[in-house]
Design a protein around this motif. Structure first.
Motif, PDB file in Angstrom:
ATOM      1  N   ASN A   1      11.010  15.118  13.232  1.00  0.00           N
ATOM      2  CA  ASN A   1      11.170  15.827  14.495  1.00  0.00           C
ATOM      3  C   ASN A   1       9.517  16.030  15.002  1.00  0.00           C
ATOM      4  O   ASN A   1       9.076  15.790  15.997  1.00  0.00           O
ATOM      5  CB  ASN A   1      11.666  17.236  14.310  1.00  0.00           C
ATOM      6  CG  ASN A   1      13.239  17.033  14.547  1.00  0.00           C
ATOM      7  OD1 ASN A   1      13.711  15.766  14.475  1.00  0.00           O
ATOM      8  ND2 ASN A   1      13.879  18.057  15.312  1.00  0.00           N
TER       9      ASN A   1
ATOM     10  N   MET B   1       7.710  12.934  16.245  1.00  0.00           N
ATOM     11  CA  MET B   1       8.392  12.671  17.530  1.00  0.00           C
ATOM     12  C   MET B   1       7.815  13.583  18.715  1.00  0.00           C
ATOM     13  O   MET B   1       7.639  13.311  19.779  1.00  0.00           O
ATOM     14  CB  MET B   1      10.067  12.916  17.744  1.00  0.00           C
ATOM     15  CG  MET B   1      10.790  11.680  17.035  1.00  0.00           C
ATOM     16  SD  MET B   1      10.491  10.014  17.686  1.00  0.00           S
ATOM     17  CE  MET B   1      10.838  10.406  19.206  1.00  0.00           C
ATOM     18  N   SER B   2       7.466  15.120  18.116  1.00  0.00           N
ATOM     19  CA  SER B   2       6.870  15.871  19.253  1.00  0.00           C
ATOM     20  C   SER B   2       5.581  15.622  19.397  1.00  0.00           C
ATOM     21  O   SER B   2       5.204  15.873  20.678  1.00  0.00           O
ATOM     22  CB  SER B   2       6.982  17.464  18.504  1.00  0.00           C
ATOM     23  OG  SER B   2       6.196  17.410  17.399  1.00  0.00           O
TER      24      SER B   2
ATOM     25  N   SER C   1       0.873  24.033  22.366  1.00  0.00           N
ATOM     26  CA  SER C   1       1.494  22.780  22.409  1.00  0.00           C
ATOM     27  C   SER C   1       2.758  22.509  21.652  1.00  0.00           C
ATOM     28  O   SER C   1       2.845  23.058  20.503  1.00  0.00           O
ATOM     29  CB  SER C   1       0.259  21.680  22.071  1.00  0.00           C
ATOM     30  OG  SER C   1       0.195  21.657  20.833  1.00  0.00           O
TER      31      SER C   1
ATOM     32  N   ILE D   1       4.441  12.629  19.519  1.00  0.00           N
ATOM     33  CA  ILE D   1       4.436  11.313  20.493  1.00  0.00           C
ATOM     34  C   ILE D   1       4.798  11.720  22.049  1.00  0.00           C
ATOM     35  O   ILE D   1       4.106  11.243  22.746  1.00  0.00           O
ATOM     36  CB  ILE D   1       5.748  10.372  20.021  1.00  0.00           C
ATOM     37  CG1 ILE D   1       4.925   9.884  18.721  1.00  0.00           C
ATOM     38  CG2 ILE D   1       5.862   9.275  21.087  1.00  0.00           C
ATOM     39  CD1 ILE D   1       6.286   8.826  18.060  1.00  0.00           C
ATOM     40  N   LEU D   2       5.696  12.617  22.112  1.00  0.00           N
ATOM     41  CA  LEU D   2       6.135  13.120  23.444  1.00  0.00           C
ATOM     42  C   LEU D   2       5.393  13.889  24.017  1.00  0.00           C
ATOM     43  O   LEU D   2       5.244  14.080  25.043  1.00  0.00           O
ATOM     44  CB  LEU D   2       7.725  13.844  23.231  1.00  0.00           C
ATOM     45  CG  LEU D   2       8.771  12.857  22.862  1.00  0.00           C
ATOM     46  CD1 LEU D   2       9.991  13.689  22.555  1.00  0.00           C
ATOM     47  CD2 LEU D   2       9.008  11.830  23.717  1.00  0.00           C
ATOM     48  N   ASP D   3       4.546  14.734  23.227  1.00  0.00           N
ATOM     49  CA  ASP D   3       3.542  15.626  23.783  1.00  0.00           C
ATOM     50  C   ASP D   3       2.221  14.997  24.015  1.00  0.00           C
ATOM     51  O   ASP D   3       1.230  15.463  24.652  1.00  0.00           O
ATOM     52  CB  ASP D   3       3.318  16.759  22.752  1.00  0.00           C
ATOM     53  CG  ASP D   3       2.493  18.061  23.499  1.00  0.00           C
ATOM     54  OD1 ASP D   3       3.019  18.057  24.546  1.00  0.00           O
ATOM     55  OD2 ASP D   3       1.847  18.795  22.808  1.00  0.00           O
TER      56      ASP D   3
ATOM     57  N   THR E   1       5.957  22.587  16.839  1.00  0.00           N
ATOM     58  CA  THR E   1       6.872  22.155  16.011  1.00  0.00           C
ATOM     59  C   THR E   1       6.376  21.934  14.588  1.00  0.00           C
ATOM     60  O   THR E   1       7.191  21.843  13.561  1.00  0.00           O
ATOM     61  CB  THR E   1       7.181  20.623  16.807  1.00  0.00           C
ATOM     62  OG1 THR E   1       7.633  20.754  18.010  1.00  0.00           O
ATOM     63  CG2 THR E   1       8.237  19.886  15.676  1.00  0.00           C
TER      64      THR E   1
END
Length: 228
Positions: A219, A222-223, A58, A225-227, A63
């Motif tokens: 980052n 953010m990763s 994932s 949140i976006l995932d 990340t």
């Protein structure tokens, strides 16, 4: 990686022309230039390992693992540049590694023994170590090497190297679909990568490597949140 490298190369060469920086004139001498090469090669290797892990894990987990690179950066900077790495920082590093283990293998008591961690997780960690060496190389090369020079060589190695690797592996290579969304994504990734590489290089010339690289860890948030 090929398209990212190509767009980055165009952006970085354009910026060099605007600022009258000649990236192909080795005025800094071989002693400095070899660290520019190390930064380019290990930076590309690190990102290729990260993208490989990203395809199997994932985005959040990959990340988190990749952005352990501040830990490895601090260790390498202490070893290679004698930068400060205090006892408190070492304890915090161990706590961070334990937390990362819990992310990779949630609630597993075997995490400390490394049991249950996949080869793709190890791939992301190796990418983190490779990128850490690339960042320390910028510090070693020093302020005589303009940050744009690092971006130019990273971009060229990324574009040519990834295209050659894809060809060797028999992967199909094609132009992006002729849609606004796909071209926006391709160009946006390259431009954002160029800005990130330049700003990171400039930051590493102003302060010790460990604290500078740590600032990129937003980052991780953010990763996830976006995932989601």
């Amino acid at each position: 990686m090929t398209w990212r490298g190509g767009v980055q190369a165009v952006c970085s060469l354009g910026a060099c022309a605007a600022l009258k920086v000649n990236p192909f004139k080795v005025h800094m001498g071989w002693e400095k230039f070899k660290w520019v090469a190390v930064r380019a090669v290990f930076g590309v290797i690190g990102h290729l390992l990260y993208y490989t892990a990203l395809a199997k894990l994932s985005m959040g987990v990959a990340t988190v693992l990749f952005f352990t690179n501040p830990i490895f950066t601090a260790i390498l900077a202490h070893w290679m540049l004698d930068e400060t790495f205090t006892k408190d920082q070492r304890w915090l590093m161990l706590i961070a590694l334990f937390g990362i283990g819990l992310v990779v293998v949630p609630l597993s008591p075997l995490t400390l023994l490394g049991i249950g961690i996949s080869k793709w997780s190890i791939c992301a960690l190796l990418g983190a170590v490779s990128v850490a060496l690339a960042y320390v190389s910028i510090r070693i090369a020093g302020p005589r090497v303009h940050p744009l020079v690092h971006v130019v060589y990273f971009s060229l190695v990324a574009g040519v190297g990834s295209a050659l690797l894809a060809w060797i592996q028999g992967e199909s290579w094609h132009m992006p679909n002729n849609t606004a969304a796909e071209w926006t994504a391709v160009l946006g990734i390259g431009i954002c990568a160029f800005l990130a590489q330049y700003l990171m290089g400039a930051g590493l010339l102003l302060a010790n490597a460990g604290p500078v690289v740590t600032m990129r860890n937003s980052n991780i948030v953010m990763s996830f949140i976006l995932d989601a």
